[in-house]
Design a protein around this motif. Structure first.
Motif, mmCIF file in Angstrom:
data_model
loop_
_atom_site.group_PDB
_atom_site.id
_atom_site.type_symbol
_atom_site.label_atom_id
_atom_site.label_comp_id
_atom_site.label_asym_id
_atom_site.label_seq_id
_atom_site.Cartn_x
_atom_site.Cartn_y
_atom_site.Cartn_z
ATOM 1 N N TYR A 103 -7.758 1.749 5.733
ATOM 2 C CA TYR A 103 -7.697 2.861 6.511
ATOM 3 C C TYR A 103 -8.992 3.551 6.962
ATOM 4 N N SER A 127 -6.457 -1.057 -1.472
ATOM 5 C CA SER A 127 -5.637 -1.063 -0.207
ATOM 6 C C SER A 127 -6.127 0.134 0.552
ATOM 7 N N ALA A 155 3.192 6.806 6.703
ATOM 8 C CA ALA A 155 4.260 6.169 5.608
ATOM 9 C C ALA A 155 3.718 4.813 5.099
ATOM 10 N N GLU A 156 2.671 4.200 5.813
ATOM 11 C CA GLU A 156 2.018 2.991 5.285
ATOM 12 C C GLU A 156 1.244 3.492 4.004
ATOM 13 N N MET A 157 0.573 4.554 4.238
ATOM 14 C CA MET A 157 -0.544 5.223 3.227
ATOM 15 C C MET A 157 0.523 5.755 1.852
ATOM 16 N N LYS A 158 1.530 6.023 1.790
ATOM 17 C CA LYS A 158 2.496 6.545 1.132
ATOM 18 C C LYS A 158 2.876 5.342 0.385
ATOM 19 N N GLN A 159 3.276 4.301 0.971
ATOM 20 C CA GLN A 159 3.646 2.918 0.432
ATOM 21 C C GLN A 159 2.680 2.450 -0.265
ATOM 22 N N ASP A 160 1.678 2.436 0.113
ATOM 23 C CA ASP A 160 0.294 1.870 -0.664
ATOM 24 C C ASP A 160 0.004 2.691 -1.900
ATOM 25 N N SER A 189 2.377 1.886 -4.414
ATOM 26 C CA SER A 189 2.308 0.629 -5.022
ATOM 27 C C SER A 189 1.215 0.768 -6.020
ATOM 28 N N GLY A 212 3.360 6.848 11.341
ATOM 29 C CA GLY A 212 3.624 5.564 10.956
ATOM 30 C C GLY A 212 2.447 5.010 10.010
ATOM 31 N N ILE A 213 1.164 5.419 10.132
ATOM 32 C CA ILE A 213 0.335 5.151 9.269
ATOM 33 C C ILE A 213 0.408 6.180 8.201
#
Length: 173
Positions: A26, A22, A82-87, A90, A79-80
């Motif tokens: 990026y 994932s 926050a996505e990196m933290k979510q990935d 996960s 925003g990116i």
């Protein structure tokens, strides 16, 4: 019957492999800085005829020979980030990584996770997430190192390579 077992195994393993990959998405994003060093580069570095009588150089050679991959992905885009933290979360949730340490320091939240390695003070994977501010700007950094990693030596290498988050890595030791 064998085909059914293979299909079930593939379905069960898909989330693990999917999450492991994932962070690659990026690397191609405009607002993301990425540095990826592969095992091929480490092999080339280890083959360079260096003065192996120098103890510090020998430590680097030993460390490099045992590394498979270093990835550093960073962004100032919230925003990116926050996505990196979510990935990151996960991946942690679907892997066998264990929390090594976490801390909040100087407007930064840092988390380290690892998989046990071949011996004491060694890990086979080291994963870091740093979120906060750097020079007044928002910053998110994911650092992934795989191989047979001596925790005492990897922070020195990260600092010398000027890897973002290297100063946080020194705190692990």
């Amino acid at each position: 019957m064998k085909k059914s077992i293979l299909i079930v195994m593939a379905i069960l393993m898909a989330p693990v492999f999917g999450n492991a990959q994932s962070f690659e998405r990026y690397e191609k994003m405009r607002e993301v800085s990425a540095m990826v060093i592969t095992s091929n580069m480490f092999k080339l570095l280890a083959e360079i005829d260096l003065d192996s009588d120098d103890p510090e150089m020998q430590q680097y050679i030993n460390l490099i020979e045992n590394l498979k991959n270093i990835k550093v992905i960073s962004t100032e885009n919230t925003g990116i980030g926050a996505e990196m933290k979510q990935d990151f979360n996960s991946y942690i949730g679907s892997s066998s990584l264990e929390k090594l340490m976490s801390f909040k320091d100087d407007k930064k939240n840092v988390q380290f996770y690892s998989k046990p390695g071949s011996q004491k003070n060694y890990v086979s994977e080291l994963l870091m997430l740093m979120q906060g501010e750097d020079d007044g700007k928002p910053m998110t950094v994911v650092l992934s190192i795989t191989g047979d990693i001596d925790l005492k030596e990897v922070s020195k290498l990260a600092k010398d390579l000027e890897v973002p988050g290297a100063e946080e890595l020194e705190k692990v030791n």
